[in-house]
Design an enzyme around this catalytic site. Structure first.
Site, PDB file in Angstrom:
ATOM      1  N   SER A 196       0.827  -1.203   0.000  1.00  0.00           N
ATOM      2  CA  SER A 196       0.000   0.000   0.000  1.00  0.00           C
ATOM      3  C   SER A 196       0.861   1.253   0.000  1.00  0.00           C
ATOM      4  CB  SER A 196      -0.904   0.015   1.235  1.00  0.00           C
ATOM      5  OG  SER A 196      -1.792  -1.067   1.177  1.00  0.00           O
TER       6      SER A 196
HETATM    7  N1  SAH Z   1      -0.963  -4.335   3.459  1.00  0.00           N
HETATM    8  C1  SAH Z   1       0.005  -5.081   2.711  1.00  0.00           C
HETATM    9  C2  SAH Z   1      -0.510  -5.693   1.416  1.00  0.00           C
HETATM   10  C3  SAH Z   1      -1.662  -5.035   0.723  1.00  0.00           C
HETATM   11  S1  SAH Z   1      -2.142  -5.853  -0.766  1.00  0.00           S
HETATM   12  C4  SAH Z   1       1.188  -4.224   2.394  1.00  0.00           C
HETATM   13  O1  SAH Z   1       1.063  -2.998   2.382  1.00  0.00           O
HETATM   14  O2  SAH Z   1       2.249  -4.786   2.128  1.00  0.00           O
HETATM   15  C5  SAH Z   1      -3.391  -6.920  -0.130  1.00  0.00           C
HETATM   16  C6  SAH Z   1      -2.869  -8.256   0.276  1.00  0.00           C
HETATM   17  O3  SAH Z   1      -3.998  -9.019   0.662  1.00  0.00           O
HETATM   18  C7  SAH Z   1      -2.171  -9.035  -0.800  1.00  0.00           C
HETATM   19  O4  SAH Z   1      -0.907  -9.428  -0.362  1.00  0.00           O
HETATM   20  C8  SAH Z   1      -3.070 -10.241  -1.034  1.00  0.00           C
HETATM   21  O5  SAH Z   1      -2.355 -11.406  -1.373  1.00  0.00           O
HETATM   22  C9  SAH Z   1      -3.761 -10.356   0.293  1.00  0.00           C
HETATM   23  N2  SAH Z   1      -5.057 -11.055   0.295  1.00  0.00           N
HETATM   24  C10 SAH Z   1      -6.088 -10.908  -0.577  1.00  0.00           C
HETATM   25  N3  SAH Z   1      -7.096 -11.738  -0.238  1.00  0.00           N
HETATM   26  C11 SAH Z   1      -6.692 -12.409   0.871  1.00  0.00           C
HETATM   27  C12 SAH Z   1      -7.292 -13.417   1.678  1.00  0.00           C
HETATM   28  N4  SAH Z   1      -8.507 -13.910   1.433  1.00  0.00           N
HETATM   29  N5  SAH Z   1      -6.599 -13.874   2.734  1.00  0.00           N
HETATM   30  C13 SAH Z   1      -5.344 -13.417   3.015  1.00  0.00           C
HETATM   31  N6  SAH Z   1      -4.723 -12.499   2.263  1.00  0.00           N
HETATM   32  C14 SAH Z   1      -5.395 -11.979   1.205  1.00  0.00           C
END
Ligand code: SAH
Length: 361
Positions: A196
């Site tokens: 993000s």
């Molecule tokens: N907040 C984190 C990543 C944001 S992107 C950062 O800033 O690094 C959103 C993340 O949610 C991604 O890594 C994606 O793989 C994860 N995601 C999406 N659906 C998910 C689910 N059902 N369970 C666990 N993770 C999930």
């Protein structure tokens, strides 16, 4: 493709999900860079077909300059709602070669209208920070400290506590190599996911800071790079517990390596910070209930399991929606009743199944 001429930026690209269609995006940017591509919000695979269907080409599409090989959509960025300007998913756009340069005089208002004519007279936080940082400064930030100072100057970081933790956890350790770590923008991390933007991390930390006191428990759903989980762990300290849940095993492995290099390494070693491969829609009941829950991906609706795992007195911050998303702040009162409010419009990648996320990856 990104084409920049004078104060006008054009992005256009074939949409994998809209075969045969080309979308055009136009914005007025004083100092245009690839950031303009962030306005290209219709690019995610799941959303583009619906968005294509919903967005009729405006009359000005008739301009010969803008006539694409097929349907085209012309969007003037500043006339779009703020939700479209704080895009987490736009970072997933493929890089593309430049298009023919167009001059600002090719367009009559409102397309070439100045920023000050934006109808969004009172932008909310996410849009505000985006506008100021990305259109206003245009300069690159050389250090994590500089990034934090700038977020503070723009009012996104409002507390010493959040400034301190964001200074302690160096974002450069979490942004994949080859990407500028201190630019206020989401960055691709592979697997159709992004880290993000710093202003979104700061916004969520500000919203959750009272529920991240030493000794408290925090859950970070969709922990991705591990950046926010590490921040949570630093805030709740060795007596607390910060849990990250991520459903892509490779991202979990990479996030653990990132954290090992960061100031939160010892907390990981001690077990007060842990990251697990799991479907975050079901939370992590083993360490519940939580004082703070953060969800880093947009859910179509608030998952019941997460509500159940929120402690009375606890707070959850979660983007909710599909094309149009709101960052919702959910407070569970001591009597167990729930209060929900929308903080701002946002754009995140979807909280979904692993298979859906990796489709076409
Ligand atoms: N907040 C984190 C990543 C944001 S992107 C950062 O800033 O690094 C959103 C993340 O949610 C991604 O890594 C994606 O793989 C994860 N995601 C999406 N659906 C998910 C689910 N059902 N369970 C666990 N993770 C999930």
């Amino acid at each position: 493709m990104l084409s920049v001429s004078g104060s006008l930026s054009i992005w256009t690209g074939p949409q994998r999900s809209c075969p045969g269609r080309t979308l055009f995006f136009i914005c007025h940017v004083p100092n245009p860079t690839a950031r303009a591509s962030r306005l290209a919000h219709l690019s995610t695979r799941e959303e583009a077909p619906r968005a294509c269907a919903k967005t009729p080409p405006p009359a000005r599409d008739k301009s010969p300059l803008l006539r694409g090989p097929c349907d085209c959509h012309v969007l003037f960025g500043l006339l779009r709602p703020p939700s479209l300007l704080s895009s987490e998913s736009a970072a997933l756009l493929p890089p593309s070669p430049p298009l023919l340069p167009l001059s600002a005089s090719s367009f009559s208002p409102p397309y070439a209208a100045p920023l000050s004519s934006s109808p969004l007279s009172k932008p909310r936080v996410a849009f505000q920070s985006f506008l100021r940082m990305d259109f206003g400064t245009g300069g690159s930030i050389a250090s994590n400290k500089g990034l934090v100072e700038q977020l503070r100057q723009y009012g996104v970081i409002r507390s010493d506590k959040v400034a301190e933790v964001m200074q302690t956890i160096d974002r450069a350790l979490f942004v994949p190599h080859g990407n500028p770590p201190y630019v206020d923008s989401p960055m691709p991390i592979g697997y159709n996911a992004t880290i993000s933007a710093p202003h979104m991390h700061a916004t969520c930390l500000e919203l959750l800071k009272d529920n991240l006191q030493p000794g408290m428990r925090a859950l970070d759903v969709g922990s991705g790079t591990g950046y926010l989980t590490a921040c949570f762990a630093m805030m709740v300290g060795p007596q607390g517990h910060a849990v990250g849940i991520e459903h892509i095993p490779e991202l979990v492995a990479a996030s653990i390596e990132n954290i090992k290099r960061s100031a939160a390494a010892q907390l990981l070693k001690d077990g007060s910070l842990s990251i697990h491969v799991a479907d975050g829609r079901y939370g992590w009941p083993e360490a519940a209930p939580y004082d703070a829950i953060h969800v880093g991906a947009a859910a179509p609706e608030i998952p019941q399991a997460l509500l159940d795992q929120l402690k009375p007195g606890g707070r959850m911050v979660i983007p909710v929606g599909n094309i149009f998303q709101d960052l919702q702040v959910i407070d569970k009162k001591p009597d167990g009743s729930i209060n929900v409010r929308s903080e701002t419009s946002v754009r995140y990648v979807p909280l979904t199944s692993r298979a859906a996320q990796l489709q076409n990856y």
